[in-house]
Design an enzyme around this catalytic site. Structure first.
Site, PDB file in Angstrom:
ATOM      1  N   PRO A  10       0.064  -1.334  -0.139  1.00 54.55           N
ATOM      2  CA  PRO A  10       0.196   0.107   0.045  1.00 54.55           C
ATOM      3  C   PRO A  10       1.016   1.401  -0.077  1.00 54.55           C
ATOM      4  CG  PRO A  10      -0.135  -1.288   1.920  1.00 54.55           C
ATOM      5  CD  PRO A  10       0.405  -1.950   1.269  1.00 54.55           C
ATOM      6  N   ASN A  11       0.467   2.661  -0.499  1.00 55.65           N
ATOM      7  CA  ASN A  11       1.127   3.706  -0.617  1.00 55.65           C
ATOM      8  C   ASN A  11       1.804   3.921  -2.001  1.00 55.65           C
ATOM      9  OD1 ASN A  11      -1.365   4.335   0.552  1.00 55.65           O
ATOM     10  ND2 ASN A  11       0.206   3.431   2.574  1.00 55.65           N
ATOM     11  N   ARG A  18       5.369  11.083  -2.808  1.00 54.04           N
ATOM     12  CA  ARG A  18       5.243  10.373  -1.196  1.00 54.04           C
ATOM     13  C   ARG A  18       6.579  10.783  -0.270  1.00 54.04           C
ATOM     14  NH1 ARG A  18       4.529   4.431   1.389  1.00 54.04           N
ATOM     15  NH2 ARG A  18       4.191   4.903   3.379  1.00 54.04           N
ATOM     16  N   TYR A  23      11.652   8.370   0.971  1.00 47.97           N
ATOM     17  CA  TYR A  23      11.447   7.728  -0.031  1.00 47.97           C
ATOM     18  C   TYR A  23      12.240   8.005  -1.830  1.00 47.97           C
ATOM     19  CZ  TYR A  23       7.908   5.656   2.829  1.00 47.97           C
ATOM     20  OH  TYR A  23       7.781   5.457   3.951  1.00 47.97           O
ATOM     21  N   ASN A  74       7.782  -5.494  -1.220  1.00 53.58           N
ATOM     22  CA  ASN A  74       7.987  -4.799  -0.301  1.00 53.58           C
ATOM     23  C   ASN A  74       6.467  -4.030  -0.054  1.00 53.58           C
ATOM     24  OD1 ASN A  74       7.610  -1.908   1.273  1.00 53.58           O
ATOM     25  ND2 ASN A  74       9.162  -1.495  -0.447  1.00 53.58           N
ATOM     26  N   ALA A  77       3.627  -1.160   5.056  1.00 54.09           N
ATOM     27  CA  ALA A  77       2.841  -1.062   6.208  1.00 54.09           C
ATOM     28  C   ALA A  77       2.415  -2.838   6.290  1.00 54.09           C
ATOM     29  CB  ALA A  77       1.297  -0.186   6.312  1.00 54.09           C
ATOM     30  N   GLU A  98      12.885  -8.963   0.900  1.00 55.89           N
ATOM     31  CA  GLU A  98      12.432  -8.536   1.358  1.00 55.89           C
ATOM     32  C   GLU A  98      13.282  -7.137   0.747  1.00 55.89           C
ATOM     33  OE1 GLU A  98       9.886  -8.621   5.036  1.00 55.89           O
ATOM     34  OE2 GLU A  98      10.660  -6.775   5.800  1.00 55.89           O
ATOM     35  N   HIS A 100      12.649  -2.816   1.709  1.00 55.91           N
ATOM     36  CA  HIS A 100      12.069  -1.696   1.865  1.00 55.91           C
ATOM     37  C   HIS A 100      12.806  -0.542   1.661  1.00 55.91           C
ATOM     38  CE1 HIS A 100       9.930  -3.576   4.267  1.00 55.91           C
ATOM     39  NE2 HIS A 100      10.510  -4.192   4.482  1.00 55.91           N
ATOM     40  N   ARG A 107      13.689   4.496  12.237  1.00 56.15           N
ATOM     41  CA  ARG A 107      12.437   4.954  12.466  1.00 56.15           C
ATOM     42  C   ARG A 107      11.754   4.726  12.813  1.00 56.15           C
ATOM     43  NH1 ARG A 107       9.492   4.734   6.612  1.00 56.15           N
ATOM     44  NH2 ARG A 107       8.533   6.581   7.542  1.00 56.15           N
TER      45      ARG A 107
HETATM   46  C1  DQA Z   1       8.913   0.491   3.462  1.00 57.45           C
HETATM   47  C2  DQA Z   1       8.891   1.120   5.442  1.00 57.45           C
HETATM   48  C3  DQA Z   1       7.564   1.210   5.561  1.00 57.45           C
HETATM   49  O1  DQA Z   1       7.344   1.146   7.260  1.00 57.45           O
HETATM   50  C4  DQA Z   1       5.827   1.858   5.738  1.00 57.45           C
HETATM   51  O2  DQA Z   1       5.386   1.711   5.713  1.00 57.45           O
HETATM   52  C5  DQA Z   1       6.247   1.833   4.189  1.00 57.45           C
HETATM   53  C6  DQA Z   1       7.647   1.659   3.267  1.00 57.45           C
HETATM   54  C7  DQA Z   1       9.803   1.115   2.558  1.00 57.45           C
HETATM   55  O3  DQA Z   1      10.179   0.648   1.263  1.00 57.45           O
HETATM   56  O4  DQA Z   1      10.551   1.622   3.147  1.00 57.45           O
HETATM   57  O5  DQA Z   1       5.197   2.069   3.131  1.00 57.45           O
HETATM   58  O6  DQA Z   1       8.201  -0.294   3.396  1.00 57.45           O
END
Ligand code: DQA
Length: 141
Positions: A10-11, A18, A23, A74, A77, A98, A100, A107
């Site tokens: 998501p997002n 964003r 990011y 990825n 959240a 995985e 990120h 963080r």
């Molecule tokens: C994320 C880190 C997560 O904590 C966050 O909710 C994201 C992006 C990252 O790529 O750094 O949406 O996965």
């Protein structure tokens, strides 16, 4: 030809605009294209999917069983909450990495734990969009 599944949670569809201080300005389309090109150069085929939906992501991982040779994920959240995605990764028996973009350990406290990483071969975090390409290399090597 190896088949790789790139999953973003998501997002992440809003990457590029964003929270750019966290990011960066690279869009998800840029990332998907770069990983697809890199895969092609290594004689691999990439399918890229992004979803806001935990159930859809879990189902996609389950359906990938026996079809894909590797997963780059990825979970965004859902990393910090999803037993369903963890279980789907284990059930699929597909090697997964995985990724990120940000360093989740630097963080907020609630981002320090990943429920999904223990179902993966490894985790790459904090290296920006490049992490996706490193994950591809690791899977194909
Ligand atoms: C994320 C880190 C997560 O904590 C966050 O909710 C994201 C992006 C990252 O790529 O750094 O949406 O996965």
């Amino acid at each position: 030809m190896k088949k790789i599944l790139l999953l973003n949670g998501p997002n992440l569809g809003l990457l590029g605009t964003r929270e750019v201080q966290i990011y960066g300005k690279t869009t998800l389309r840029d990332i998907e294209n770069a990983v697809r090109e890199a895969a092609k150069a290594k004689n691999a085929d990439l399918t890229a999917i992004q979803s806001e939906d935990e159930g859809f992501l879990a189902r996609t991982i389950c359906l990938a069983k026996g079809v894909y040779d590797g997963i780059i994920i990825n979970p965004a959240a859902y990393t910090h909450t999803s037993v369903a995605i963890h279980d789907a990764l284990l059930a699929s028996e597909i090697p997964a990495i995985e990724v990120h973009i940000s360093n989740i350990h630097k963080r907020e406290g609630y981002r320090h734990e990943s429920l999904t990483a223990s179902a993966c071969v490894g985790q790459i975090c904090g290296l920006g969009a490049k992490g996706y390409l490193l994950a591809l290399d690791a899977l194909l090597d």
